[in-house]
Each structure stands twice: as structure tokens, then as C-alpha cells.
Motif scaffolding. Sequence first.
Motif, PDB file in Angstrom:
ATOM      1  N   THR B  42       0.828  -1.203   0.000  1.00 22.87           N
ATOM      2  CA  THR B  42       0.000   0.000   0.000  1.00 22.87           C
ATOM      3  C   THR B  42       0.866   1.257   0.000  1.00 22.87           C
ATOM      4  O   THR B  42       0.627   2.192  -0.775  1.00 22.87           O
ATOM      5  N   ASP B 165      -5.678  -0.486  -4.815  1.00 21.04           N
ATOM      6  CA  ASP B 165      -5.146  -1.025  -3.569  1.00 21.04           C
ATOM      7  C   ASP B 165      -6.159  -1.986  -2.957  1.00 21.04           C
ATOM      8  O   ASP B 165      -7.134  -1.564  -2.339  1.00 21.04           O
ATOM      9  N   GLU B 166      -5.935  -3.252  -3.154  1.00 22.68           N
ATOM     10  CA  GLU B 166      -6.841  -4.291  -2.656  1.00 22.68           C
ATOM     11  C   GLU B 166      -8.313  -3.915  -2.853  1.00 22.68           C
ATOM     12  O   GLU B 166      -9.060  -3.787  -1.893  1.00 22.68           O
TER      13      GLU B 166
HETATM   14 MG    MG Z   1      -2.204  -2.625   2.117  1.00 25.85          MG
END
Ligand code: MG
Lengths: 224, 256
Positions: B42, B165-166
Motif C-alpha cells: 500500500t 489497492d486491494e
Molecule cells: Mg495494504
Amino acid sequence: MDERLWNILVDSFPQLLGYGVRVTIPLTLISFALALVIAVIVALIQYADVKVLRQICRFYIWIVRGTPLLVQLYIVFFGLPSVGVVLDAFLAAVLVLGFNEGAYMAETVRGALESVSRGQMEAGYCVGMNYLQIMTHVVLPQAFRTAFPALGNSMIGMLKETSMAATITVMEMFRQAQVINGRVYESLALYGEVALIYLLFCTVLTWLQRLGEKRLSAYGGKKA
Amino acid sequence: MMLEAKNVHKRFDGQDVLKGIDLQVEKGDVVAILGPSGSGKTTFLRCLNFLERADRGELVFDGERFDLHAANHADIARVRKKTAFVFQNYNLFLNKTVLQNVTLGLTVAGKMKKTEANEIAFAALRRVGMENKLDSYPSQLSGGQQQRVAIARGLASSPEIIYFDEPTSALDPELIGEVLAVMRQLAEDGMTMLVVTHEMDFARNVSNKVLFMADGSVVESGPSKAFFENPQAARSRDFIRSILEARQYDLSVTFA
Ligand SMILES: [Mg+2]
Ligand SMILES: Nc1ncnc2c1ncn2[C@@H]1O[C@H](COP(=O)(O)OP(=O)(O)OP(=O)(O)O)[C@@H](O)[C@H]1O
């Protein structure tokens, strides 16, 4: 009820209401406007974490919240003339009420700002907006809605606090009740009557507050 | 090379979170960034978009060099204009409708006319299958729908690359598919994407490159096929094995 008392009440009612409408309500609205401006500025400074200004804001809140409103009124109206600052009573009342309530409202507004997730700020940056644009279009509208009920309560509190301006010679509704009572000596009846008018004003404000809350009801119905 | 990140470093509270990450992305690449929790995925993605200030590092974007540490406002604005970011928890503007979420950046930041912005937004929302919810607020949508709107918001500015991000980690399992389907379609349309994910099927079947990180360093990077079929580093092998084991465990629980 005897006829004399009844006549006193009937005669005084329009006088008191007149002072309420011409002095108490304007005093409330002007002081509230000042308080709101102060609160938003102080809250934004803290939210944006502006270094030195932040300390000044904390200091202001600390002073105001740690001293009684009545004492603040006395210092500004009776105290400051000795250092050459002479203020009109109404103006002194506006300043003290505004700065006083502003400190409490600043905390309300700050809490409301902080309740808006920082992720929305980041998302705003990512679509190219700058700080000011994100504040105006995303953060402040949400914060305003969160703060609205508490700000409404502040205004109602302020309406009642304007009666303290009587102590620094502002001729407002409560002071007028005192004046009339000085002629007729019917404390219970007159102060009861003026209490009723305050109650009436507060009831209307509460009703407006509810109406406002409904109009502002959460985006999409659910509390975010 | 469309985008190249070089030697990206980041420290948080005395802890080295990124220890010199390198990445190269060609136009049309779909790069899956994999790695255990806390490895800095991240943080790396956020540094590329200046949501986080790297301590050191360089970004070369369309041949233009940017200092990831010292870039000024104008540089940052230029980079962000070419990129879009999709967050794990969507971060939609809660006081705006679906349509407004997508147009806000165009009208406010891009000074575009409302009618034009609406047209672009509508097209973007159609791409993610959300054109029937224009006037809904985020709170009225499921997580999967919110994430699709967030993707449309990113698409609206015609970015050259989208960072994810995810994007499916916050979703209920039954909603993951609809978001992955949108992303797969974007990939097929040739969109360049950088995707931090724990979805191994996506990494394996949709992405063409993998960047595997651990403890703030790149352990292995290269074509996805090679990474999954013949991982070179021991840590990569362990990681793939642990994922497969976890999945087997999931299946055994599901069918028990
Ligand atoms: Mg992360
Ligand atoms: N703002 C921050 N302040 C301090 N430490 C942070 C911050 N952000 C991240 N970290 C630390 O940096 C390390 C890497 O975090 P990061 O979120 O980049 O990992 P990740 O690979 O994305 O993990 P996950 O798979 O759990 O999302 C972690 O140890 C985390 O605690």
C-alpha cells in the motif's frame, strides 16, 4: 386572578414581546453569526493543523471555557474602560456572547470535520481537486450536516444567555421585565411572564431546528 | 517504458517500510503486486501518487522525471492527472450522488462544463454497469456497487494508469466477482493497471506481470506465468504454497 394583576400582565406582554423581538432576537442572531464565523475559523485552523495559530486557538478555547460568561461580560463592559476601551453595551454583549459560544461551537465544528473520513480527502486529491475545493464540495457540507443539531442547541442556549446582558445595562427583554417590576412589584407574575416568552422563542427555534434537520436528512436516508 | 519507479524508499517512525523498490510498467501492462501483510504494498502505491511522501525515489512517467521526495505542487498535479486511484474502502464522496461522484473532479478540478462531464460520467458508469443508479447516494449501494462507482470515477479522467489497492478486500465474498469482472474487462480493453491484491486467480489469469514484495523489498518480479509456475525465490514459493493451503482450507470448510 385579581383585575389589577391581570391588567399588569396584559399591558406588559406587548412591551416585553416588543423588546424580545427588537432586542433579544437580534442580539441572539448577531452573536450567533459572530460565534459561527469564529467557530468555523478556529475549527479549520485546528483541522488543518496550522502550527502557531493552532496554539492560539487552544489558548482561546481554554480561557473562554474556563471562565463564567457573567464574569466575561463584567470584564469587557465594566473592566476594559479602565484601560481606555469603552464599548457600547449592546456591542459588548455581542462580542462576549459571540466569543463565548464560539469556543464551544468550535469544538462542535471540529468534531464534525473530523467525522468526515480522511479517505474522501485523498480521493479528492486523486481526482485532481485541491484542498480548498475538497473542503468546499466534500468535507464542509458533510460536517455542516453533522454539526447542525448541536449548533441549533447552541443557538437556543444563546437566546437564553442574552438575558445576562441585562447585567451590563443592555435594555433587552429581561431588563425590561425588571424595569416594569420596579414600578409594580409583581415579581412572580412578571418574571413568569418573561419566562413564558423565552419558552415561546425557544419552542419556535426547536421547531425550526427539527425542520432543518429533516430537510438536511442524511444523503440517501441513512446516516453515513 | 510508460512508467518506471526507481529506488523508492520510505521510513515510518524509524522503521524502513520501503527499502528501494523498482518497478517498470509498459503500456497495457496489468501488474499484480503481491506480498504478505505489512510488506509495504500500500505504501508503495501511495508513494507513486504522492498520497505519501517517499524519502527517496524517482518516477519516470512518459519520459518525464519526477522526484518522489521533492516534487512540487505542479509536478504532483501533473502526475495525478495521468493516474487514478481505487481504494480498498472506495472513499466515495458521501454527500454526492453516483453521477456527481464521477463528475466532481471533471467540473471542479477540470473546469469542464456540466453537460460534457455528465456525458463522460455516464459512459464511465456504463462501463462498470452502474448507469442505472445515477441518482443514488453511496450509502444506498452495496460495497461492490460502490467500488464500481469508484472505478468509474477513476476512469472519467481518462487516466493512463489506474492504481488499485486491494479493491476487493473490503467486500463480502459474493460481491467480489462483479468488481473483478469489471477489472478484467478493463484489462482486456488495454488499460494499464497496477493492482495490489490477494486474489490469486486475478494475479494469475488477468495480470501479465507480478511484483512480489516482502519486508519492504522486491523479492521477485517478472511475468505472472513464470512466477506462478516456476517461482525462483524461496519466499515466493512459500507465499504461493501458503495461499494454496489457505484456499484448500477454505474449500474444506465450505464443503465440510
Ligand atoms: Mg495494504
Ligand atoms: N501512516 C503510517 N504510519 C506509520 N506506519 C505505517 C503507516 N502506514 C503504514 N505503516 C507501516 O508500514 C508497514 C507497511 O504497511 P503497508 O500498509 O504498506 O503494508 P501492506 O503490504 O499494504 O499490508 P496489507 O497487505 O496488510 O495491506 C507496516 O508495518 C505498517 O504498520
